[in-house]
Each structure stands twice: as structure tokens, then as C-alpha cells.
Motif scaffolding. Structure first.
Motif, PDB file in Angstrom:
ATOM      1  N   ASP A  65       0.822  -1.221  -0.050  1.00 19.89           N
ATOM      2  CA  ASP A  65      -0.126  -0.100  -0.117  1.00 19.89           C
ATOM      3  C   ASP A  65       0.930   1.336  -0.054  1.00 19.89           C
ATOM      4  OD1 ASP A  65      -3.166   0.638   0.853  1.00 19.89           O
ATOM      5  OD2 ASP A  65      -1.677   2.210   1.537  1.00 19.89           O
ATOM      6  N   SER A 121       0.467   3.990   1.446  1.00 14.77           N
ATOM      7  CA  SER A 121       0.543   4.630   2.627  1.00 14.77           C
ATOM      8  C   SER A 121       1.174   3.873   3.812  1.00 14.77           C
ATOM      9  CB  SER A 121      -0.864   5.011   3.234  1.00 14.77           C
ATOM     10  OG  SER A 121      -1.495   3.674   3.235  1.00 14.77           O
ATOM     11  N   THR A 123       3.925   2.440   6.001  1.00  9.94           N
ATOM     12  CA  THR A 123       5.221   3.099   6.752  1.00  9.94           C
ATOM     13  C   THR A 123       6.049   1.991   7.545  1.00  9.94           C
ATOM     14  OG1 THR A 123       4.112   4.055   8.546  1.00  9.94           O
ATOM     15  CG2 THR A 123       4.268   5.429   6.657  1.00  9.94           C
ATOM     16  N   PRO A 155       7.939   5.863   4.110  1.00  9.76           N
ATOM     17  CA  PRO A 155       7.055   5.077   3.116  1.00  9.76           C
ATOM     18  C   PRO A 155       7.830   3.786   2.926  1.00  9.76           C
ATOM     19  CG  PRO A 155       7.313   7.556   2.345  1.00  9.76           C
ATOM     20  CD  PRO A 155       8.178   7.373   3.735  1.00  9.76           C
ATOM     21  N   PRO A 205      -7.220   5.567   1.424  1.00 10.24           N
ATOM     22  CA  PRO A 205      -5.963   4.700   1.280  1.00 10.24           C
ATOM     23  C   PRO A 205      -6.267   3.267   0.514  1.00 10.24           C
ATOM     24  CG  PRO A 205      -6.353   5.548   3.474  1.00 10.24           C
ATOM     25  CD  PRO A 205      -7.457   5.791   2.774  1.00 10.24           C
TER      26      PRO A 205
END
Length: 115
Positions: free
Chosen positions: A14, A16, A18, A23, A65
Motif C-alpha cells: 500500500d 501509505s 510506513t 514510506p 487509502p
């Protein structure tokens, strides 16, 4: 094909996701560079679906997201397996694949040409 010839490692994740505030795709790219992986690229997914056949689109109407990227690396199998062992597989990491590839052409890059 040689078992340690060129291979492709793909990590679907994804956008988003992290790790340590960065990232995840950036973390993977920097890790690949530091481990001496021959080639790496981050590709943004425009459309696609997974096992549930839910379309994951990167259109303006899709603001939640769920946008995805694929981090691809090409190197010898041994190097990619070593990299694979460093992955943090969590809920925001999707499919991870490793496959042999046949390089059928390589034009190089103009900025690498001898002067």
C-alpha cells in the motif's frame, strides 16, 4: 535458465504503508541500494485486483487509502533471496513474488555512455 541467473523480486504494498515513519516503498528502495541490488524500481498501480476481486484504482474518486505500489528488483536469485529475508511482512504488505526472468534486450541509458 540458470538458477542464479537474473530473477525478479516484486513486493506489492500500500502506498501509505510506513516503517519507522518512512514510506515502506522508500525503505525498500534504499535497502536495495545499500545491499547492492543491481536494479530496482517503484511502480504505481493504476488499476488492479487481488484475491477478493476488489478493484484498487488510483482515480480522483478513489481518495481513501488503498493506492498500491509495486517495488521490483532484478538481480541474481541469491541476492534477492537475501533481500527477501529482510522484509517486514505485515497487513499492509501484499503479495511478494520471486521468479526467473529472461532478459531479451537492454539498450542501456544515454547518461551511462562513455564520453
Amino acid at each position: 535458465m540458470d538458477s542464479d541467473g537474473p530473477h525478479l523480486l516484486s513486493v506489492y504494498t500500500d502506498i501509505s504503508a510506513t516503517r519507522d515513519g518512512q514510506p515502506y516503498w522508500t525503505v525498500l528502495l534504499e535497502r536495495a541500494r545499500s545491499m547492492g541490488i543491481a536494479n530496482a524500481a517503484v511502480l504505481q498501480v493504476l488499476d488492479g485486483f487481488g484475491p477478493e476481486a476488489i478493484i484498487h484504482a488510483a482515480k480522483a474518486v478513489d481518495l481513501e487509502p488503498g493506492r498500491h505500489v509495486i517495488v521490483e528488483m532484478i538481480d541474481k536469485r541469491q541476492a534477492l533471496e537475501a533481500f527477501h529475508h529482510t522484509l517486514e511482512i505485515t497487513d499492509d504488505t501484499g503479495l511478494v513474488t520471486l521468479e526467473a526472468v529472461a532478459v531479451v534486450g537492454y539498450g542501456g541509458h544515454p547518461h551511462h555512455a562513455a564520453s
